[in-house]
Design a protein around this motif. Structure first.
Motif, mmCIF file in Angstrom:
data_model
loop_
_atom_site.group_PDB
_atom_site.id
_atom_site.type_symbol
_atom_site.label_atom_id
_atom_site.label_comp_id
_atom_site.label_asym_id
_atom_site.label_seq_id
_atom_site.Cartn_x
_atom_site.Cartn_y
_atom_site.Cartn_z
ATOM 1 N N GLY A 174 0.797 -1.223 0.000
ATOM 2 C CA GLY A 174 0.000 0.000 0.000
ATOM 3 C C GLY A 174 0.826 1.269 0.000
ATOM 4 N N LEU A 175 2.159 1.128 0.190
ATOM 5 C CA LEU A 175 3.053 2.281 0.094
ATOM 6 C C LEU A 175 3.779 2.233 -1.240
ATOM 7 N N TYR A 176 3.931 3.388 -1.855
ATOM 8 C CA TYR A 176 4.508 3.446 -3.194
ATOM 9 C C TYR A 176 5.775 4.290 -3.222
ATOM 10 N N ARG A 177 6.662 3.894 -4.120
ATOM 11 C CA ARG A 177 7.907 4.623 -4.340
ATOM 12 C C ARG A 177 7.907 5.233 -5.739
ATOM 13 N N PRO A 178 8.534 6.412 -5.897
ATOM 14 C CA PRO A 178 8.672 6.973 -7.253
ATOM 15 C C PRO A 178 9.619 6.119 -8.087
ATOM 16 N N LEU A 179 9.421 6.144 -9.400
ATOM 17 C CA LEU A 179 10.195 5.300 -10.312
ATOM 18 C C LEU A 179 10.495 6.079 -11.581
ATOM 19 N N THR A 180 11.757 6.031 -12.035
ATOM 20 C CA THR A 180 12.102 6.674 -13.295
ATOM 21 C C THR A 180 11.537 5.875 -14.466
ATOM 22 N N GLU A 181 11.374 6.519 -15.586
ATOM 23 C CA GLU A 181 10.722 5.868 -16.729
ATOM 24 C C GLU A 181 11.551 4.722 -17.296
ATOM 25 N N ASP A 182 12.878 4.711 -17.052
ATOM 26 C CA ASP A 182 13.688 3.577 -17.502
ATOM 27 C C ASP A 182 13.676 2.425 -16.499
ATOM 28 N N GLY A 183 12.996 2.634 -15.351
ATOM 29 C CA GLY A 183 12.901 1.601 -14.333
ATOM 30 C C GLY A 183 14.164 1.410 -13.524
ATOM 31 N N ALA A 184 15.135 2.312 -13.670
ATOM 32 C CA ALA A 184 16.431 2.122 -13.028
ATOM 33 C C ALA A 184 16.486 2.659 -11.605
ATOM 34 N N ILE A 185 15.788 3.756 -11.324
ATOM 35 C CA ILE A 185 15.891 4.402 -10.019
ATOM 36 C C ILE A 185 14.549 4.327 -9.310
ATOM 37 N N THR A 186 14.548 3.670 -8.166
ATOM 38 C CA THR A 186 13.364 3.566 -7.314
ATOM 39 C C THR A 186 13.595 4.462 -6.107
ATOM 40 N N GLY A 187 12.778 5.495 -5.961
ATOM 41 C CA GLY A 187 13.003 6.511 -4.950
ATOM 42 C C GLY A 187 12.544 6.112 -3.565
ATOM 43 N N ALA A 188 12.681 7.063 -2.646
ATOM 44 C CA ALA A 188 12.422 6.811 -1.232
ATOM 45 C C ALA A 188 10.954 6.980 -0.869
ATOM 46 N N ILE A 189 10.561 6.284 0.204
ATOM 47 C CA ILE A 189 9.285 6.529 0.868
ATOM 48 C C ILE A 189 9.523 7.597 1.920
ATOM 49 N N ASP A 190 8.660 8.570 2.002
ATOM 50 C CA ASP A 190 8.849 9.677 2.930
ATOM 51 C C ASP A 190 8.790 9.194 4.375
ATOM 52 N N ASP A 191 9.825 9.564 5.165
ATOM 53 C CA ASP A 191 9.846 9.310 6.608
ATOM 54 C C ASP A 191 9.742 10.662 7.295
ATOM 55 N N PRO A 192 8.586 11.010 7.865
ATOM 56 C CA PRO A 192 8.365 12.378 8.311
ATOM 57 C C PRO A 192 9.041 12.780 9.609
#
Length: 217
Positions: free
Chosen positions: A81-99
Motif C-alpha cells: 500500500g506504500l509506493y515509491r517513485p520510479l524513473t521511466e527507464d525503471g532504473a531508479i526507485t526513490g524513497a518513501i517519505d519518513d516524516p
C-alpha cells in the motif's frame, strides 16, 4: 568486504570495488535536534539524474516522493500500500517519505535503489540530495519550519550497499555544520567510460528543494 569511509570530495570506483555490481541501495540517515513544542522536522531524500547539459532528460528523472502522485511509481516490496517513485527507464526507485527521522537502530531513515545496468544512456550522473521540508509544503503548515536548517541536524550520512549481498560498500558522514542551509547535495554517482564512481559532495544550499529543482530542471 570492508566498508570505506569517505571524506568530503573523495571519489570512489564502485565498479572496481565490486565487479559486476548492478543493484545498489542508497541509504541515508539523520537525527533532528527537535525543540520541545517546536516545529516538526521533516527531511526528504531526492535524486536528480542529469545529462551532459546538467538537466534531467524528463520529469521522471527528478526522483522525489511527490512523483507517486504523477503516475511514476511502484509498490514497495515490504510495505503493501506504500509506493515509491520510479524513473521511466525503471532504473531508479526513490524513497518513501519518513516524516520524523526516528529510525530503529541499524536502519536508514530513507533509502532508494538504483539498478546501474538499466540507467538511461542519456544520464551521466545521479545526484543524491536531502532537503528540509518547509512551510507551506510541510504537513502541518507551520511557519516556524521556515527557520530550520542543517545546523540543527546531527549524524547525517549516506551509504551505498550492494543489494545482492547486503554488504555496505562505502559510507560518507556529513561533518560540516550548515547553520543557514536547508538543502544538501550529499553525493553523486557518475559514469567514467563504462564504469560507475561515487563522489562525496557535501554541497549545501539555501532555498530547500526548490533551489535544486531550479538548478537541474
Amino acid at each position: 568486504m570492508a566498508s570505506f569511509n569517505l571524506s568530503k570530495g573523495d571519489r570512489f570506483s564502485l565498479s572496481k570495488a565490486a565487479p559486476g555490481l548492478s543493484l545498489v541501495k542508497i541509504g541515508m540517515g539523520w537525527d533532528p535536534n527537535d525543540q520541545p513544542n517546536g516545529p516538526d522536522f521533516d527531511l526528504d531524500v531526492s535524486a536528480f539524474a542529469i545529462g551532459s547539459d546538467f538537466r534531467i532528460p524528463s520529469d521522471s528523472y527528478f526522483v522525489f516522493y511527490g512523483q507517486v502522485n504523477m503516475g511514476n511509481k511502484v509498490e514497495d516490496t515490504t510495505e503493501k500500500g506504500l509506493y515509491r517513485p520510479l524513473t521511466e527507464d525503471g532504473a531508479i526507485t526513490g524513497a518513501i517519505d519518513d516524516p520524523d527521522g526516528r529510525r530503529s537502530d541499524g536502519d536508514d531513515d530513507e533509502d532508494m535503489f538504483i539498478d546501474l545496468s538499466r540507467v538511461n544512456s542519456k544520464v551521466e550522473q545521479i545526484i543524491i540530495c536531502c532537503t528540509i521540508c518547509k512551510y507551506p509544503n510541510d504537513a502541518k503548515k507551520d511557519r516556524r519550519t521556515l527557520s530550520l536548517n542543517f545546523g540543527q541536524v546531527e549524524d547525517c550520512y549516506i551509504r551505498i550497499v550492494n543489494e545482492s549481498t547486503g554488504e555496505e560498500i562505502l559510507r560518507y558522514d556529513l561533518k560540516d555544520q550548515y547553520t543557514n542551509e536547508d538543502a544538501v547535495e550529499f553525493g553523486r554517482l557518475f559514469r567514467v567510460d563504462n564504469t560507475w564512481e561515487f563522489e562525496a559532495m557535501g554541497r549545501a544550499h539555501t532555498g530547500s528543494l526548490q533551489t535544486l529543482v531550479d538548478m537541474y530542471t
